[in-house]
Design a protein around this motif. Structure first.
Motif, mmCIF file in Angstrom:
data_model
loop_
_atom_site.group_PDB
_atom_site.id
_atom_site.type_symbol
_atom_site.label_atom_id
_atom_site.label_comp_id
_atom_site.label_asym_id
_atom_site.label_seq_id
_atom_site.Cartn_x
_atom_site.Cartn_y
_atom_site.Cartn_z
ATOM 1 N N ASP A 10 44.317 2.858 -6.627
ATOM 2 C CA ASP A 10 45.025 2.654 -7.881
ATOM 3 C C ASP A 10 45.048 3.974 -8.644
ATOM 4 O OD1 ASP A 10 42.534 2.981 -9.039
ATOM 5 O OD2 ASP A 10 42.263 0.854 -9.452
ATOM 6 N N ALA A 11 45.615 3.960 -9.861
ATOM 7 C CA ALA A 11 45.817 5.205 -10.599
ATOM 8 C C ALA A 11 44.514 5.921 -10.914
ATOM 9 C CB ALA A 11 46.592 4.923 -11.882
ATOM 10 N N THR A 12 43.410 5.183 -10.990
ATOM 11 C CA THR A 12 42.138 5.846 -11.288
ATOM 12 C C THR A 12 41.683 6.754 -10.150
ATOM 13 O OG1 THR A 12 40.833 3.990 -10.420
ATOM 14 C CG2 THR A 12 41.425 3.914 -12.756
ATOM 15 N N SER A 13 42.253 6.583 -8.963
ATOM 16 C CA SER A 13 41.829 7.395 -7.818
ATOM 17 C C SER A 13 42.214 8.859 -7.965
ATOM 18 C CB SER A 13 42.418 6.825 -6.522
ATOM 19 O OG SER A 13 43.827 6.954 -6.500
ATOM 20 N N VAL A 14 43.146 9.177 -8.873
ATOM 21 C CA VAL A 14 43.539 10.575 -9.062
ATOM 22 C C VAL A 14 42.825 11.207 -10.251
ATOM 23 C CG1 VAL A 14 45.791 10.152 -8.021
ATOM 24 C CG2 VAL A 14 45.563 10.086 -10.512
ATOM 25 N N LEU A 15 41.955 10.468 -10.931
ATOM 26 C CA LEU A 15 41.205 11.022 -12.062
ATOM 27 C C LEU A 15 39.958 11.724 -11.536
ATOM 28 C CD1 LEU A 15 41.544 8.066 -14.596
ATOM 29 C CD2 LEU A 15 43.064 10.037 -14.263
ATOM 30 N N LEU A 16 40.179 12.748 -10.762
ATOM 31 C CA LEU A 16 39.101 13.411 -10.035
ATOM 32 C C LEU A 16 38.272 14.273 -10.987
ATOM 33 C CD1 LEU A 16 41.308 14.401 -7.007
ATOM 34 C CD2 LEU A 16 39.606 12.580 -7.068
ATOM 35 N N PRO A 17 36.944 14.234 -10.838
ATOM 36 C CA PRO A 17 36.085 15.016 -11.737
ATOM 37 C C PRO A 17 36.138 16.497 -11.399
ATOM 38 C CG PRO A 17 34.762 13.939 -10.054
ATOM 39 C CD PRO A 17 36.171 13.437 -9.870
ATOM 40 N N GLY A 18 35.843 17.313 -12.411
ATOM 41 C CA GLY A 18 35.820 18.753 -12.222
ATOM 42 C C GLY A 18 35.714 19.450 -13.553
ATOM 43 N N VAL A 71 47.436 23.291 -18.267
ATOM 44 C CA VAL A 71 47.661 21.850 -18.269
ATOM 45 C C VAL A 71 48.509 21.486 -17.057
ATOM 46 C CG1 VAL A 71 48.647 19.887 -19.509
ATOM 47 C CG2 VAL A 71 47.493 21.706 -20.785
ATOM 48 N N ALA A 72 47.992 20.579 -16.232
ATOM 49 C CA ALA A 72 48.690 20.133 -15.026
ATOM 50 C C ALA A 72 48.960 18.635 -15.145
ATOM 51 C CB ALA A 72 47.860 20.423 -13.779
ATOM 52 N N PRO A 73 50.207 18.232 -15.469
ATOM 53 C CA PRO A 73 50.505 16.803 -15.594
ATOM 54 C C PRO A 73 50.864 16.176 -14.253
ATOM 55 C CG PRO A 73 52.427 18.082 -16.207
ATOM 56 C CD PRO A 73 51.341 19.076 -15.869
ATOM 57 N N ASP A 74 50.682 14.875 -14.177
ATOM 58 C CA ASP A 74 51.345 14.088 -13.145
ATOM 59 C C ASP A 74 52.753 13.802 -13.653
ATOM 60 O OD1 ASP A 74 49.185 13.828 -11.362
ATOM 61 O OD2 ASP A 74 48.372 12.127 -12.469
ATOM 62 N N LEU A 75 53.753 14.174 -12.897
ATOM 63 C CA LEU A 75 55.128 13.923 -13.312
ATOM 64 C C LEU A 75 55.410 12.428 -13.338
ATOM 65 C CD1 LEU A 75 56.918 16.714 -11.239
ATOM 66 C CD2 LEU A 75 56.166 16.810 -13.639
ATOM 67 N N ARG A 76 56.455 12.050 -14.038
ATOM 68 C CA ARG A 76 56.888 10.647 -14.088
ATOM 69 C C ARG A 76 56.927 10.068 -12.670
ATOM 70 N NH1 ARG A 76 61.661 7.724 -17.143
ATOM 71 N NH2 ARG A 76 61.341 9.374 -18.690
ATOM 72 N N GLY A 77 56.291 8.911 -12.495
ATOM 73 C CA GLY A 77 56.288 8.246 -11.198
ATOM 74 C C GLY A 77 55.133 8.620 -10.290
ATOM 75 N N TYR A 78 54.361 9.631 -10.668
ATOM 76 C CA TYR A 78 53.285 10.123 -9.800
ATOM 77 C C TYR A 78 51.913 9.856 -10.411
ATOM 78 C CZ TYR A 78 56.291 12.873 -6.634
ATOM 79 O OH TYR A 78 57.202 13.274 -5.704
ATOM 80 N N GLY A 79 50.903 9.810 -9.555
ATOM 81 C CA GLY A 79 49.512 9.819 -9.979
ATOM 82 C C GLY A 79 49.186 8.747 -10.989
ATOM 83 N N ALA A 80 48.615 9.175 -12.131
ATOM 84 C CA ALA A 80 48.210 8.249 -13.183
ATOM 85 C C ALA A 80 49.228 8.192 -14.322
ATOM 86 C CB ALA A 80 46.839 8.639 -13.722
ATOM 87 N N SER A 81 50.403 8.790 -14.150
ATOM 88 C CA SER A 81 51.460 8.713 -15.165
ATOM 89 C C SER A 81 52.249 7.422 -15.017
ATOM 90 C CB SER A 81 52.402 9.915 -15.051
ATOM 91 O OG SER A 81 51.761 11.103 -15.481
ATOM 92 N N ASP A 82 53.039 7.097 -16.049
ATOM 93 C CA ASP A 82 53.879 5.903 -15.995
ATOM 94 C C ASP A 82 54.858 5.975 -14.834
ATOM 95 O OD1 ASP A 82 52.733 4.625 -18.122
ATOM 96 O OD2 ASP A 82 54.302 5.114 -19.566
#
Length: 308
Positions: A10-18, A71-82
């Motif tokens: 799910d989307a939380t899988s891309v909230l990688l620590p660092g 700042v590195a966003p997840d684009l629309r439709g990707y990762g943890a973005s809408d």
């Protein structure tokens, strides 16, 4: 949003620590997740396909160390973005990112884009010029140059993979099936030979495979390609192509792998004709399509030098 099935990422899988922080930002009517590190002038890092913000993991920390707010966003439709059902055309996507700059409290940013993020960088610089202080494009031709390159049979062969993305539903099912691995297949085909043999490559493939299986993420990724393919002869696509003839005034650095089999160097070369400001083309011998990961130190150094 469709919930994940048992065992499905799910989307939380891309909230990688660092050494970065995760945040959600509202921009242009959507919620965009972003990873952020450092303080100073804003450098916005835009990923491509089949990736998400994590493609910039090396640059996030190195740019922060160099005195920038990366700042590195997840684009629309990707990762943890809408992942809304619509809005995957380049004008809307570029409006997302231009609004993100303002939502981050800045008037403009250094925009660095790879692959589809590169197309967004070119588009922002043409349609939202006041938001782009400087531009760095990796592994992507200017949209008008890319369109013209399709008369070259070599680039048509290189882009043939996208034809399979035009049909509805089937490519999404394939991307999310446990017994198929198109993400790994594409990445092996496009990566430079040295990186493709590394442990870092295997880790990246696993990350991007999981991210593609987040509910609705495969749909969003395919919609990028569907708009690009289907709009070529439609009024919206023709209007976009006309608008992209506007000269880009932001100083622009274009970096391209000499062995890129996805967007051929000959297809990207010549994009500078659309840049009215300072422009530099650098071809990196032996590297494939995934420059931020294949040569992270070299790419960071080039970005810092161009901004400075």
């Amino acid at each position: 949003m469709t919930p994940a099935s048992p065992g499905q990422p799910d989307a939380t899988s891309v909230l990688l620590p660092g050494p970065w922080t995760h945040r959600d930002v509202s921009a242009n009517g959507v919620r965009l997740h972003a990873a952020e590190a450092g303080e100073g002038p804003l450098v916005l890092l835009l990923h491509g396909f089949p990736q998400f913000w994590w493609t910039w993991r090396a640059q996030l920390t190195a740019l922060a160390d160099a005195g920038f707010r990366a700042v590195a966003p997840d684009l629309r439709g990707y990762g943890a973005s809408d992942k809304p059902p619509r809005g995957y055309d380049l004008p809307t996507l570029s409006a997302d990112v231009a609004a993100l700059v303002r939502a981050l409290g800045e008037r403009d940013a250094v925009v660095v884009g790879h692959d589809w993020g590169g197309l967004l960088g070119w588009t922002m610089a043409a349609l939202h010029p006041r938001t782009v202080r400087r531009l760095v494009v990796l592994s992507m031709a200017h949209p008008r140059r890319l369109r013209a390159s399709m008369t070259d049979p070599r680039q048509r062969r290189a882009s043939r993979y996208a034809l399979g993305f035009q049909v509805p539903r089937v490519p999404e099912k394939r991307l999310t099936r446990a017994d198929d691995d198109p993400v790994a297949d594409l990445m092996r085909r496009w990566a430079g030979p040295e990186w493709a043999r590394s442990a870092d490559f295997a880790q990246a493939v696993a990350r991007y495979r999981d991210a593609a299986r987040i509910p609705q993420a495969a749909y969003g990724a395919m919609e990028y390609h569907r708009w690009a393919g289907r709009s070529q002869l439609r009024p919206d696509g023709l209007r976009y192509a006309r608008r992209m003839a506007a000269p880009i005034t932001a100083p622009t650095l274009q970096l391209h792998g000499g062995a890129d089999p996805c967007v051929l160097p000959d297809s990207a070369r010549g994009s500078g004709r659309y840049v009215a400001g300072a422009y530099e083309w650098r071809e990196l011998p032996g590297l494939g399509h995934f420059l931020p990961e294949e040569a992270p130190a070299d790419i960071t150094r080039a970005i810092v030098e161009w901004v400075a």
